[in-house]
Design a protein around this motif. Structure first.
Motif: not given
Ligand code: ARG
Length: 581
Positions: A132-134, A173-179, A228-233, A244-247
């Motif tokens: 995802i995101a690539k 990496q998804f936490g980083k992307l949100i940041s 942010y990754f922790k927040a997703i988790e 989910n939007w990135f996905k």
């Protein structure tokens, strides 16, 4: 196995028993069939049976045995048998062979080579499995097409198949992307730019984080990304919505590529799907006393299998790629009761698969033996190795676009009057790419060149498609001329060229079986290519539409049969078969 092999094996078997009634341990019909070889020269016959193994059991020289068997075989309807050195060589009865083969293909039509050996069995296929995101780049072409082709091959053999896109949709990496998005991105830009806009944000994140480390030695941005990754988790609503939007954006992007390639999946259960299924893995590993702690991380020791340990939990308790693969395998076993679960993934991941396959074996699951890593080599583009790190990537969508444009240019030049040119350009352009990907043994590295892929001569997709279109065109003309009342006269198919084509066609079902057995679509690619080559030789060397009545019918029938087999072969490797080119 092809019918002729089986028939010949029966004849040999009977001859052996009759000639050597006293002998013990004579091979059974199956074994004999397995020993039959294709002679190196065309004039040495259609099949040869080596008598060297028998020579020990019978205590007699191989030429003696071959001679005795040749004398004992009397089946003029099927073949002639001749002794040649230590071999028993068979020459088919050409008329019978032609009639049988053509009738068999025409009765099956596009189902030729199909079977029910897979009845009641299930094969799971894990392929494409994008991140995802690539953006979808050509490094993911082989997994996508090998997986898709194997799915069609197993379907053809009667298996139930489950195609799974094991999305890479989990990790820091998804936490980083949100940041990065919250700092520098905006909705409109990402909505418009899609995955490319996400990639830019991700690259910026790393640049800024590196800068921070260099200037102040701190890692505040990295920490923010992790948070942010922790927040997703933890299921934080905002973080989850962004993720989910990135996905969704990635899947929309990829759907365009999948549509062009004609590739489909039964499931998109990716890494994140197993979030709530990880505890079971950890608990079970613990209960079975397989987990040990090393440097704070939880591992499964694999030193008895000569492998480095398999990492199950990081120091901070986070699960890893392997943990998720184990959870996924347990899930698939419960959900689909697979007889085989294939992982179509680059050979670089060989150790990863060997490690966690071993872990599942240690857990005591008997189906561990049914997990198969279907590995493949690297792809480079016109001599250049691709590297995301060095910034040299070729996006698959761009490649497929170029392929269609180039095919269109060729069509404009060769047949400007062709109806529905855009469709044909799509079929030929995309087909050329697929064929180039599936021509060689999958483990070989591939270097993709336009000139080679789009050449209309030689071993290419367009060449095989063109042969199919040639058959279709001839059949259209035959229909326009109307049919003569003459029944097909198969003596018209006894020349070497027709016989070679028939031989190739009669072996096609075995090629499909072998392809499934070895998880090797290239066996079908090669079979269909050889059939196309053989058809073209037959076509050049024989009069067809203006042949005498009867012979004409036989040759038109052979053309129809060749068309059916080529279409099926192309379908099995994921290619379309245009009727006009
Ligand atoms: N997403 C991974 C990659 O791109 C491939 C996943 C393959 N499937 C699996 N079950 N590990 O490298």
């Amino acid at each position: 196995m092809d019918d002729m092999k089986w028939t010949l094996a029966g004849l040999i078997h009977t001859a052996l028993i009759n000639t050597y009634p006293q002998a013990e341990g004579l091979p059974a019909q199956e074994e004999i069939a397995g020993l039959l070889e294709v002679p190196p020269e065309r004039d040495m016959g259609d099949y040869a049976f080596p008598c060297f193994k028998l020579s020990k059991a019978l205590r007699m020289g191989p030429p003696m045995i071959a001679g005795a068997l040749a004398a004992a075989i009397d089946a003029p309807d099927v073949c002639q048998a001749k002794q040649l050195g230590g071999y028993l060589n068979f020459f088919f009865n050409r008329v019978q062979f032609a009639q049988k083969t053509v009738e068999k293909v025409l009765a099956a039509g596009e189902r030729y080579g199909a079977s029910d050996i897979g009845q009641g069995k299930t094969v799971c296929l894990d392929y494409s499995s994008i991140n995802i995101a690539k953006r979808f780049h050509i490094g993911h072409l082989s997994t996508t097409m090998i997986g898709h082709s194997l799915k069609r091959i197993y379907d053809h053999l009667g298996y139930r198949t489950v195609g799974i896109n094991h999305l890479g949709d989990w990790g820091t990496q998804f936490g980083k992307l949100i940041s990065a998005y919250k700092r520098w991105g905006n909705r409109q830009e990402v909505e418009q730019g899609g995955v490319e806009a996400l990639t830019r944000l991700y690259v910026k994140f790393h640049e800024v984080a590196e800068e921070e480390e260099k200037t102040s030695g701190t890692h505040a941005l990295e920490d923010e990304g992790r948070a942010y990754f922790k927040a997703i988790e933890d299921g934080d609503a905002e973080a989850l919505a962004l993720f989910n939007w990135f996905k969704e954006l990635t899947l929309k992007d990829c759907a365009r590529v999948y549509d062009l390639l004609g590739v489909t999946f039964d499931s998109y259960a990716g890494e994140s799907f197993y979030n709530d299924k990880m505890d079971r893995v950890i608990d079970e590993l613990r209960a079975k006393e397989l987990l040990s702690v090393s440097d704070g991380a939880s591992i499964v020791d694999l030193s008895d299998a000569d492998m480095p340990p398999c990492l199950i939990l990081k120091k901070d308790g986070a699960t890893l790629y392997a943990t998720r693969d184990i959870a996924a395998a347990l899930y698939r076993a419960d959900e689909y009761h697979f007889d085989k679960c294939l992982y179509v993934v680059a050979y670089q991941q060989d150790l990863h698969f060997r490690q966690w396959f071993k872990v599942v074996e240690k857990m005591g699951y008997p189906w561990a033996k049914d997990l198969v890593h279907v590995a493949f080599g690297m792809i480079s583009y016109e001599g250049q190795t691709l590297s995301t790190r060095k910034g040299y990537v070729v996006y698959l969508e761009d490649l497929l676009q170029r392929a269609q444009e180039k095919a269109m240019a060729i069509i404009e030049e060769k047949s400007p009057g062709l109806p529905d040119k855009a469709t044909v350009a799509r079929q030929v352009g995309i087909g050329a790419v697929i064929y180039a990907d599936l021509f060689n043994n999958r483990i070989k590295d591939i270097d993709f060149w336009w000139d080679r892929a789009l050449n209309f001569d030689g071993e290419t997709g367009p060449y095989v498609q063109y042969t199919h279109a040639r058959c279709c065109s001839l059949l259209r003309k035959a229909a326009e001329q109307g049919t003569a009342d003459a029944p097909a006269d198969y003596t018209g198919l006894t020349d070497d060229h027709a016989q070679e084509l028939l031989r190739q066609m009669s072996r096609f079902p075995e090629a499909v079986l072998d392809a499934a057995d070895k998880n090797e679509p290239s066996m079908v690619t090669r079979a269909v290519t050889e059939i196309a080559q053989a058809y073209n030789k037959f076509y050049y060397e024989n009069r067809i539409l203006d042949a005498e009545p009867g012979v004409r019918e036989a040759r038109v029938s052979l053309t129809r049969a060749a068309r059916d087999v080529i279409k099926t072969g192309l379908y099995l490797i994921g290619m379309e078969a245009p009727e006009r080119m």
